[in-house]
Motif scaffolding. Sequence first.
Motif, PDB file in Angstrom:
ATOM      1  N   UNK A  93      30.885 101.186  33.790  1.00 51.44           N
ATOM      2  CA  UNK A  93      31.772 100.348  32.988  1.00 51.44           C
ATOM      3  C   UNK A  93      33.147 100.229  33.650  1.00 51.44           C
ATOM      4  N   UNK A  94      33.702 101.358  34.083  1.00 45.68           N
ATOM      5  CA  UNK A  94      35.016 101.333  34.742  1.00 45.68           C
ATOM      6  C   UNK A  94      34.981 100.482  36.004  1.00 45.68           C
ATOM      7  N   UNK A  95      33.921 100.621  36.773  1.00 43.54           N
ATOM      8  CA  UNK A  95      33.782  99.827  37.994  1.00 43.54           C
ATOM      9  C   UNK A  95      33.694  98.346  37.663  1.00 43.54           C
ATOM     10  N   UNK A  96      32.932  97.999  36.644  1.00 44.18           N
ATOM     11  CA  UNK A  96      32.795  96.595  36.244  1.00 44.18           C
ATOM     12  C   UNK A  96      34.132  96.028  35.762  1.00 44.18           C
ATOM     13  N   UNK A 111      36.371  95.585  38.838  1.00 47.28           N
ATOM     14  CA  UNK A 111      35.914  94.433  39.618  1.00 47.28           C
ATOM     15  C   UNK A 111      36.314  93.128  38.930  1.00 47.28           C
ATOM     16  N   UNK A 112      36.152  93.079  37.617  1.00 40.04           N
ATOM     17  CA  UNK A 112      36.557  91.894  36.867  1.00 40.04           C
ATOM     18  C   UNK A 112      38.049  91.643  37.025  1.00 40.04           C
ATOM     19  N   UNK A 113      38.816  92.695  36.951  1.00 35.92           N
ATOM     20  CA  UNK A 113      40.274  92.586  37.080  1.00 35.92           C
ATOM     21  C   UNK A 113      40.661  92.017  38.449  1.00 35.92           C
ATOM     22  N   UNK A 114      40.034  92.517  39.492  1.00 26.42           N
ATOM     23  CA  UNK A 114      40.358  92.048  40.842  1.00 26.42           C
ATOM     24  C   UNK A 114      39.860  90.627  41.095  1.00 26.42           C
ATOM     25  N   UNK A 115      38.644  90.330  40.675  1.00 26.62           N
ATOM     26  CA  UNK A 115      38.086  88.990  40.901  1.00 26.62           C
ATOM     27  C   UNK A 115      38.876  87.928  40.126  1.00 26.62           C
ATOM     28  N   UNK A 119      42.683  91.025  29.690  1.00 31.04           N
ATOM     29  CA  UNK A 119      41.814  91.946  28.939  1.00 31.04           C
ATOM     30  C   UNK A 119      41.350  93.118  29.798  1.00 31.04           C
ATOM     31  N   UNK A 120      40.949  92.833  31.028  1.00 33.41           N
ATOM     32  CA  UNK A 120      40.490  93.926  31.894  1.00 33.41           C
ATOM     33  C   UNK A 120      41.653  94.839  32.278  1.00 33.41           C
ATOM     34  N   UNK A 121      42.849  94.290  32.403  1.00 38.35           N
ATOM     35  CA  UNK A 121      44.025  95.122  32.672  1.00 38.35           C
ATOM     36  C   UNK A 121      44.309  96.089  31.530  1.00 38.35           C
ATOM     37  N   UNK A 122      44.180  95.587  30.312  1.00 41.42           N
ATOM     38  CA  UNK A 122      44.356  96.465  29.147  1.00 41.42           C
ATOM     39  C   UNK A 122      43.291  97.563  29.125  1.00 41.42           C
ATOM     40  N   UNK A 123      42.056  97.211  29.480  1.00 41.88           N
ATOM     41  CA  UNK A 123      40.973  98.200  29.508  1.00 41.88           C
ATOM     42  C   UNK A 123      41.229  99.259  30.585  1.00 41.88           C
ATOM     43  N   UNK A 124      41.757  98.846  31.734  1.00 42.14           N
ATOM     44  CA  UNK A 124      42.053  99.801  32.808  1.00 42.14           C
ATOM     45  C   UNK A 124      43.152 100.767  32.375  1.00 42.14           C
TER      46      UNK A 124
END
Length: 180
Positions: free
Chosen positions: A4-7, A10-14, A67-72
């Motif tokens: 999950x963390x990797x996904x 990856x979403x954040x970077x892409x 959203x992915x930034x908040x999750x990170x």
Amino acid sequence: MTVFSTAVRATHLVTNAAWFGGSLMGAVGLNPAAREGDDDRERAQISDRGWTAWGPVQGGAIGLHVLSGLAIVADNRRRTLAHPPTTAAVVLKTALTGAALAASAAAYLNGARLGQAQEAAAKDPAASARKDALVQRMRWLQWATPATTAGLLVLDAYLGEQQRGPAGLLDRPMSLLRRR
């Protein structure tokens, strides 16, 4: 690190790559290409077609990036709070994300107003003056989003380097050179 963390990372970077790349393509390619139109109306239509097609992709990328930034940050909350260099980088990255969002929104609104002013400029002297002012603003504003999102990519690289182990691919050869 979990799948999950990797996904999420990856979403954040892409999504940042899409945000950066799309805005850079607009500044370098689409906006100059639109100037090749025969008149202001045609130039506005060319630019509008390109940005209208890209807009949903850009909007989705921006939304997923936030959203992915908040999750990170949630996933790394302990390190973010306990490690001062990480705290500083996250605060800077948050401010830069806000600046990138503001730049993207301003470019979008300015571009829409510019298109309207370009279409009306031939018949309305006030619209012509408005068009000239908007063109001047867009000259620098079109570069604000690629500049701020590039800064986000640099901060992501910095934060990634903080998490890796002590020996990277180049660390060993570099340490041998320093001993000499």
